[in-house]
Design a protein around this motif. Structure first.
Motif, PDB file in Angstrom:
ATOM      1  N   CYS A 177      46.559  49.792  35.416  1.00 54.47           N
ATOM      2  CA  CYS A 177      46.417  48.716  34.519  1.00 54.47           C
ATOM      3  C   CYS A 177      47.023  49.335  33.265  1.00 54.47           C
ATOM      4  O   CYS A 177      46.938  50.358  32.722  1.00 54.47           O
ATOM      5  CB  CYS A 177      45.145  47.996  34.164  1.00 54.47           C
ATOM      6  SG  CYS A 177      44.645  47.155  35.554  1.00 54.47           S
ATOM      7  N   ILE A 196      46.395  48.058  26.597  1.00 52.31           N
ATOM      8  CA  ILE A 196      46.919  47.459  25.428  1.00 52.31           C
ATOM      9  C   ILE A 196      46.309  47.899  24.196  1.00 52.31           C
ATOM     10  O   ILE A 196      44.956  48.471  24.157  1.00 52.31           O
ATOM     11  CB  ILE A 196      46.647  46.013  25.738  1.00 52.31           C
ATOM     12  CG1 ILE A 196      45.273  45.608  25.608  1.00 52.31           C
ATOM     13  CG2 ILE A 196      47.471  45.365  26.687  1.00 52.31           C
ATOM     14  CD1 ILE A 196      45.006  44.351  25.619  1.00 52.31           C
ATOM     15  N   GLN A 197      46.922  47.785  23.047  1.00 53.25           N
ATOM     16  CA  GLN A 197      46.401  48.192  21.710  1.00 53.25           C
ATOM     17  C   GLN A 197      45.817  49.646  21.808  1.00 53.25           C
ATOM     18  O   GLN A 197      44.917  50.095  21.241  1.00 53.25           O
ATOM     19  CB  GLN A 197      45.367  47.354  21.123  1.00 53.25           C
ATOM     20  CG  GLN A 197      46.074  45.966  20.910  1.00 53.25           C
ATOM     21  CD  GLN A 197      45.183  44.957  20.309  1.00 53.25           C
ATOM     22  OE1 GLN A 197      43.891  44.903  20.752  1.00 53.25           O
ATOM     23  NE2 GLN A 197      45.332  44.157  19.221  1.00 53.25           N
ATOM     24  N   GLN A 220      42.021  49.794  26.634  1.00 47.08           N
ATOM     25  CA  GLN A 220      41.673  48.246  26.607  1.00 47.08           C
ATOM     26  C   GLN A 220      42.681  47.900  27.757  1.00 47.08           C
ATOM     27  O   GLN A 220      43.649  48.058  27.354  1.00 47.08           O
ATOM     28  CB  GLN A 220      41.528  47.916  25.191  1.00 47.08           C
ATOM     29  CG  GLN A 220      41.415  46.377  25.162  1.00 47.08           C
ATOM     30  CD  GLN A 220      41.611  45.822  23.602  1.00 47.08           C
ATOM     31  OE1 GLN A 220      41.207  44.817  23.575  1.00 47.08           O
ATOM     32  NE2 GLN A 220      42.210  46.686  22.711  1.00 47.08           N
ATOM     33  N   ILE A 221      42.046  46.991  28.534  1.00 45.14           N
ATOM     34  CA  ILE A 221      42.833  46.262  29.522  1.00 45.14           C
ATOM     35  C   ILE A 221      42.610  44.700  29.503  1.00 45.14           C
ATOM     36  O   ILE A 221      41.347  44.212  28.984  1.00 45.14           O
ATOM     37  CB  ILE A 221      42.689  46.880  31.048  1.00 45.14           C
ATOM     38  CG1 ILE A 221      41.268  46.940  31.506  1.00 45.14           C
ATOM     39  CG2 ILE A 221      43.319  48.180  31.136  1.00 45.14           C
ATOM     40  CD1 ILE A 221      41.155  47.251  32.913  1.00 45.14           C
ATOM     41  N   VAL A 222      43.300  44.030  30.074  1.00 46.36           N
ATOM     42  CA  VAL A 222      43.597  42.616  30.339  1.00 46.36           C
ATOM     43  C   VAL A 222      42.571  42.201  31.507  1.00 46.36           C
ATOM     44  O   VAL A 222      42.777  42.508  32.582  1.00 46.36           O
ATOM     45  CB  VAL A 222      44.921  41.908  30.250  1.00 46.36           C
ATOM     46  CG1 VAL A 222      44.471  40.483  30.591  1.00 46.36           C
ATOM     47  CG2 VAL A 222      45.688  42.249  29.082  1.00 46.36           C
ATOM     48  N   LYS A 230      41.964  39.136  33.560  1.00 47.80           N
ATOM     49  CA  LYS A 230      42.478  37.648  33.792  1.00 47.80           C
ATOM     50  C   LYS A 230      41.309  36.532  34.142  1.00 47.80           C
ATOM     51  O   LYS A 230      41.403  35.501  33.829  1.00 47.80           O
ATOM     52  CB  LYS A 230      43.499  37.705  34.953  1.00 47.80           C
ATOM     53  CG  LYS A 230      44.862  38.351  34.547  1.00 47.80           C
ATOM     54  CD  LYS A 230      45.582  38.984  35.614  1.00 47.80           C
ATOM     55  CE  LYS A 230      46.586  37.556  36.056  1.00 47.80           C
ATOM     56  NZ  LYS A 230      47.550  37.462  36.816  1.00 47.80           N
ATOM     57  N   CYS A 256      36.857  33.428  30.523  1.00 46.48           N
ATOM     58  CA  CYS A 256      38.256  34.010  30.211  1.00 46.48           C
ATOM     59  C   CYS A 256      39.122  33.227  30.291  1.00 46.48           C
ATOM     60  O   CYS A 256      40.535  33.586  30.215  1.00 46.48           O
ATOM     61  CB  CYS A 256      38.517  35.378  31.226  1.00 46.48           C
ATOM     62  SG  CYS A 256      37.362  36.651  31.285  1.00 46.48           S
ATOM     63  N   THR A 297      42.053  35.683  26.207  1.00 47.09           N
ATOM     64  CA  THR A 297      41.637  36.700  25.430  1.00 47.09           C
ATOM     65  C   THR A 297      40.703  37.765  26.010  1.00 47.09           C
ATOM     66  O   THR A 297      40.162  38.746  25.242  1.00 47.09           O
ATOM     67  CB  THR A 297      41.093  36.200  24.103  1.00 47.09           C
ATOM     68  OG1 THR A 297      39.876  35.426  24.377  1.00 47.09           O
ATOM     69  CG2 THR A 297      42.039  35.181  23.246  1.00 47.09           C
ATOM     70  N   CYS A 298      40.343  37.591  27.123  1.00 45.45           N
ATOM     71  CA  CYS A 298      39.196  38.531  27.828  1.00 45.45           C
ATOM     72  C   CYS A 298      39.882  40.073  27.600  1.00 45.45           C
ATOM     73  O   CYS A 298      41.042  40.199  28.209  1.00 45.45           O
ATOM     74  CB  CYS A 298      38.913  38.221  29.237  1.00 45.45           C
ATOM     75  SG  CYS A 298      37.472  37.014  28.942  1.00 45.45           S
ATOM     76  N   ARG A 299      39.300  40.990  27.372  1.00 45.75           N
ATOM     77  CA  ARG A 299      39.462  42.362  27.583  1.00 45.75           C
ATOM     78  C   ARG A 299      38.230  43.374  28.045  1.00 45.75           C
ATOM     79  O   ARG A 299      37.063  42.921  27.857  1.00 45.75           O
ATOM     80  CB  ARG A 299      39.817  42.799  26.049  1.00 45.75           C
ATOM     81  CG  ARG A 299      41.120  42.226  25.280  1.00 45.75           C
ATOM     82  CD  ARG A 299      42.362  42.433  26.040  1.00 45.75           C
ATOM     83  NE  ARG A 299      43.334  41.541  25.243  1.00 45.75           N
ATOM     84  CZ  ARG A 299      43.889  40.380  25.618  1.00 45.75           C
ATOM     85  NH1 ARG A 299      43.439  39.750  26.687  1.00 45.75           N
ATOM     86  NH2 ARG A 299      44.919  40.124  25.060  1.00 45.75           N
ATOM     87  N   GLU A 325      45.255  42.980  36.044  1.00 47.43           N
ATOM     88  CA  GLU A 325      46.577  42.629  36.067  1.00 47.43           C
ATOM     89  C   GLU A 325      47.223  42.572  37.543  1.00 47.43           C
ATOM     90  O   GLU A 325      47.821  41.770  37.946  1.00 47.43           O
ATOM     91  CB  GLU A 325      47.518  43.282  35.324  1.00 47.43           C
ATOM     92  CG  GLU A 325      47.341  43.187  33.706  1.00 47.43           C
ATOM     93  CD  GLU A 325      48.231  44.001  32.897  1.00 47.43           C
ATOM     94  OE1 GLU A 325      49.524  43.445  32.554  1.00 47.43           O
ATOM     95  OE2 GLU A 325      47.880  45.024  32.524  1.00 47.43           O
TER      96      GLU A 325
END
Length: 94
Positions: A5, A8-9, A16-18, A20, A32, A36-38, A83
């Motif tokens: 995956c 992010i940031q 940190q990953i998304v 879904k 979620c 905005t769920c991480r 993802e």
């Protein structure tokens, strides 16, 4: 099978990953739905943490009421959709 995956940031200093969506016992949770769920991923731990305002609902959905003191039948699982794949944690994983 190894899957990846995108982090992010990454400048924040952790992976940190998304996330879904999340399903518990086959039911999709709305937590979620706003996008905005991480999740923070750390290869050095096996802990799974969730925000406290979400945790109580999640525990209730994953709780299995044993009859006559026996566990059996279809036990609930936790599914975390990322993802490109979904992580499925069954009772023996949790």
């Amino acid at each position: 099978q190894v899957s990846w995956c995108d982090a992010i940031q990454a400048d924040l200093g952790y992976w940190q990953i998304v996330v879904k969506s999340i399903r518990a016992a086959g039911e999709r949770l709305s937590f979620c739905d706003d996008g905005t769920c991480r999740a923070m991923v750390d290869s050095g731990t096996s802990l799974l943490g969730v925000p406290s305002d979400f945790g109580y609902d999640l525990i209730d959905m994953l709780r299995y009421n044993a009859t006559r003191g026996e566990c059996g039948g279809t036990l609930p699982s936790l599914e975390i959709e990322l993802e490109h794949f979904t992580v499925v944690l069954g009772p023996s994983d949790i």
